[in-house]
Design an enzyme around this catalytic site. Structure first.
Site, PDB file in Angstrom:
ATOM      1  NE  ARG A  13      -4.736  -2.324  -4.353  1.00 16.80           N
ATOM      2  CZ  ARG A  13      -4.368  -2.603  -3.337  1.00 16.80           C
ATOM      3  NH1 ARG A  13      -4.122  -2.118  -2.274  1.00 16.80           N
ATOM      4  NH2 ARG A  13      -4.263  -4.019  -3.364  1.00 16.80           N
ATOM      5  CG  ASP A  15      -1.994  -1.076   1.397  1.00 16.94           C
ATOM      6  OD1 ASP A  15      -1.935  -1.506   0.038  1.00 16.94           O
ATOM      7  OD2 ASP A  15      -2.763  -0.987   2.371  1.00 16.94           O
TER       8      ASP A  15
HETATM    9  P1  FDA Z   1     -14.190   9.273  -3.950  1.00 18.02           P
HETATM   10  O1  FDA Z   1     -13.790   9.588  -2.627  1.00 18.02           O
HETATM   11  O2  FDA Z   1     -14.521  10.627  -4.704  1.00 18.02           O
HETATM   12  O3  FDA Z   1     -15.622   8.806  -3.675  1.00 18.02           O
HETATM   13  C1  FDA Z   1     -16.601   8.567  -4.701  1.00 18.02           C
HETATM   14  C2  FDA Z   1     -17.904   7.774  -4.295  1.00 18.02           C
HETATM   15  O4  FDA Z   1     -17.584   6.657  -3.594  1.00 18.02           O
HETATM   16  C3  FDA Z   1     -18.425   8.579  -3.066  1.00 18.02           C
HETATM   17  O5  FDA Z   1     -19.260   9.456  -3.635  1.00 18.02           O
HETATM   18  C4  FDA Z   1     -19.332   7.657  -2.432  1.00 18.02           C
HETATM   19  O6  FDA Z   1     -20.313   7.151  -2.802  1.00 18.02           O
HETATM   20  C5  FDA Z   1     -18.473   6.461  -2.267  1.00 18.02           C
HETATM   21  N1  FDA Z   1     -17.310   6.320  -1.262  1.00 18.02           N
HETATM   22  C6  FDA Z   1     -15.928   6.522  -1.058  1.00 18.02           C
HETATM   23  N2  FDA Z   1     -15.330   6.320   0.006  1.00 18.02           N
HETATM   24  C7  FDA Z   1     -16.538   5.889   0.700  1.00 18.02           C
HETATM   25  C8  FDA Z   1     -16.525   5.568   2.085  1.00 18.02           C
HETATM   26  N3  FDA Z   1     -15.565   5.546   2.823  1.00 18.02           N
HETATM   27  N4  FDA Z   1     -17.728   5.067   2.490  1.00 18.02           N
HETATM   28  C9  FDA Z   1     -18.842   5.049   1.778  1.00 18.02           C
HETATM   29  N5  FDA Z   1     -18.854   5.455   0.396  1.00 18.02           N
HETATM   30  C10 FDA Z   1     -17.740   5.759  -0.063  1.00 18.02           C
HETATM   31  N6  FDA Z   1      -5.508   5.021  -0.375  1.00 18.02           N
HETATM   32  C11 FDA Z   1      -4.050   5.228  -0.169  1.00 18.02           C
HETATM   33  O7  FDA Z   1      -3.727   6.497   0.089  1.00 18.02           O
HETATM   34  N7  FDA Z   1      -2.984   4.187  -0.292  1.00 18.02           N
HETATM   35  C12 FDA Z   1      -3.539   3.045  -0.585  1.00 18.02           C
HETATM   36  O8  FDA Z   1      -2.606   2.160  -0.512  1.00 18.02           O
HETATM   37  C13 FDA Z   1      -5.008   2.682  -0.976  1.00 18.02           C
HETATM   38  N8  FDA Z   1      -5.085   1.623  -1.279  1.00 18.02           N
HETATM   39  C14 FDA Z   1      -6.457   1.276  -1.493  1.00 18.02           C
HETATM   40  C15 FDA Z   1      -7.110  -0.160  -1.939  1.00 18.02           C
HETATM   41  C16 FDA Z   1      -8.165  -0.082  -2.526  1.00 18.02           C
HETATM   42  C17 FDA Z   1      -8.766  -1.496  -2.961  1.00 18.02           C
HETATM   43  C18 FDA Z   1      -9.154   0.814  -2.508  1.00 18.02           C
HETATM   44  C19 FDA Z   1     -10.588   0.784  -3.019  1.00 18.02           C
HETATM   45  C20 FDA Z   1      -8.797   2.362  -1.937  1.00 18.02           C
HETATM   46  C21 FDA Z   1      -7.516   2.193  -1.468  1.00 18.02           C
HETATM   47  N9  FDA Z   1      -7.191   3.333  -0.922  1.00 18.02           N
HETATM   48  C22 FDA Z   1      -5.952   3.836  -0.537  1.00 18.02           C
HETATM   49  C23 FDA Z   1      -8.094   4.562  -0.700  1.00 18.02           C
HETATM   50  C24 FDA Z   1      -8.305   5.661  -1.972  1.00 18.02           C
HETATM   51  O9  FDA Z   1      -7.106   6.366  -2.022  1.00 18.02           O
HETATM   52  C25 FDA Z   1      -9.460   6.610  -1.617  1.00 18.02           C
HETATM   53  O10 FDA Z   1      -9.321   7.261  -0.366  1.00 18.02           O
HETATM   54  C26 FDA Z   1     -10.896   5.663  -1.444  1.00 18.02           C
HETATM   55  O11 FDA Z   1     -10.910   4.835  -2.294  1.00 18.02           O
HETATM   56  C27 FDA Z   1     -12.084   6.849  -1.922  1.00 18.02           C
HETATM   57  O12 FDA Z   1     -11.872   7.302  -3.094  1.00 18.02           O
HETATM   58  P2  FDA Z   1     -12.591   6.836  -4.015  1.00 18.02           P
HETATM   59  O13 FDA Z   1     -11.961   6.642  -5.357  1.00 18.02           O
HETATM   60  O14 FDA Z   1     -13.802   5.865  -3.908  1.00 18.02           O
HETATM   61  O15 FDA Z   1     -13.640   8.227  -4.825  1.00 18.02           O
END
Ligand code: FDA
Length: 305
Positions: A182, A132
């Site tokens: 990723r 990560d």
């Molecule tokens: P965004 O935050 O714009 O959210 C889009 C939509 O997704 C929201 O409107 C909501 O509907 C839904 N959503 C998002 N987060 C939610 C929550 N917590 N609860 C409910 N709904 C939610 N980061 C990092 O810095 N280092 C890493 O190594 C990783 N590893 C990682 C692995 C995997 C498999 C995932 C999915 C994510 C990570 N992340 C991460 C976290 C990533 O950086 C990010 O913070 C989250 O995925 C939230 O961002 P989104 O891309 O979902 O978009």
């Protein structure tokens, strides 16, 4: 208001006293919504269920910002045990880990030794390990360690965060390793000197690095719950005539299950990131920061007997 809440939860996520208290009190205050169980046995049962529904998994033994050799070793042993369980129980799962739980903040020598032990176990049992990406303070070290280890181990991937200005350069830097990457937006509180402060810029850069990594021909895990980004990837699939062997979607355990199912039903590879363990506090605070509305779940957990 949303931004204030986000900063508040990200600030709380690094509180060491609360981290210790959370470990002591187990999976409370709604933590079970985002965490699969306190130990590998509980997590393995969950993974089996998730696999049976058709999803693949990456498992993460929670823990971060460890500052002593003894605890780092315990994390290593836990990780190796998880790899053995994955093999024994024929689970379709990779392993994700944070270098700060493997001794990054103690010494480089320690983290390298620990990572080699884990990667040797991964190699023996046919399990891929993904590092990560943590906060920016540790970003350069993580990149360098990844590159060093990637020379020795095939079964290794890492993460790039679109909110960092340097993510596109990082992508270029890693290209020669033909890496398993990723791509995420980024979850930590970073200064505007290193990361885009405005969400739209993060999203634009995210699209840019996704396209570039796919065009480079590298395997790309698009880890997001953002439907706009997911639709963009589907458009790219058409535009670039991509094979579904070259990419997959990933989402966090307990988040947007509806969307996870939809993508799987559409025939995409869908990987669920399943955290387990008692060090759930920092992880859960970052989930609250992403969506302060999740506080409602926490409050329900507090008042539930
Ligand atoms: P965004 O935050 O714009 O959210 C889009 C939509 O997704 C929201 O409107 C909501 O509907 C839904 N959503 C998002 N987060 C939610 C929550 N917590 N609860 C409910 N709904 C939610 N980061 C990092 O810095 N280092 C890493 O190594 C990783 N590893 C990682 C692995 C995997 C498999 C995932 C999915 C994510 C990570 N992340 C991460 C976290 C990533 O950086 C990010 O913070 C989250 O995925 C939230 O961002 P989104 O891309 O979902 O978009």
């Amino acid at each position: 208001m949303e931004k204030l809440m986000r900063n508040f939860f990200l600030f709380l996520s690094k509180n060491k006293v609360l981290t210790k208290l959370a470990k002591k009190y187990g999976l409370r205050f709604g933590a079970a919504r985002f965490v699969a169980g306190v130990d590998i046995d509980h997590a393995a049962t969950k993974i089996k269920e998730i696999n049976e529904k058709g999803y693949v998994v990456t498992i993460d033994h929670l823990g971060e910002f460890i500052d002593n050799e003894k605890e780092a070793r315990e994390s290593v042993e836990e990780c190796i045990h998880a790899i053995e369980v994955i093999d024994e129980q024929k689970l379709d799962s990779q392993v994700s880990l944070k270098l700060t739980s493997m001794g990054l903040d103690v010494s480089e020598e320690l983290v390298m030794k620990n990572m080699r032990d884990i990667l040797d176990a991964g190699k023996k049992h046919g399990v891929t390990v993904t590092i990560d990406m943590e906060d920016h303070e540790r970003h350069r070290k993580t990149m360098d360690i990844f590159k060093e280890l990637k020379k020795e181990y095939e079964n290794l991937g890492t993460v790039l965060q679109a909110y960092l200005y340097e993510s596109e350069d990082d992508l270029d830097e890693l290209n020669e390793f033909n890496p398993y990457l990723r791509l995420v937006k980024g979850a930590y509180k970073e200064a505007p000197e290193v990361a885009y402060p405005v969400k739209k810029d993060v999203d634009d850069n995210y699209k840019k690095i996704i396209k570039k990594n796919l065009l480079n021909g590298n395997y790309t895990a698009i880890a997001t719950h953002d439907e706009v980004i997911i639709d963009y990837v589907k458009e790219l699939e058409e535009e670039l005539s991509l094979s579904r062997e070259q990419f997959e979607f990933q989402m966090l355990f307990g988040i947007r299950k509806d969307l996870q199912k939809k993508l799987m039903d559409e025939g995409y590879k869908m990987r669920v990131y399943v955290p387990y363990g008692n060090d759930w506090y920092g992880y859960n605070m970052r989930r609250l920061a992403e969506r302060p509305a999740n506080v409602l779940f926490v409050l329900k957990g507090v008042f539930k007997k």
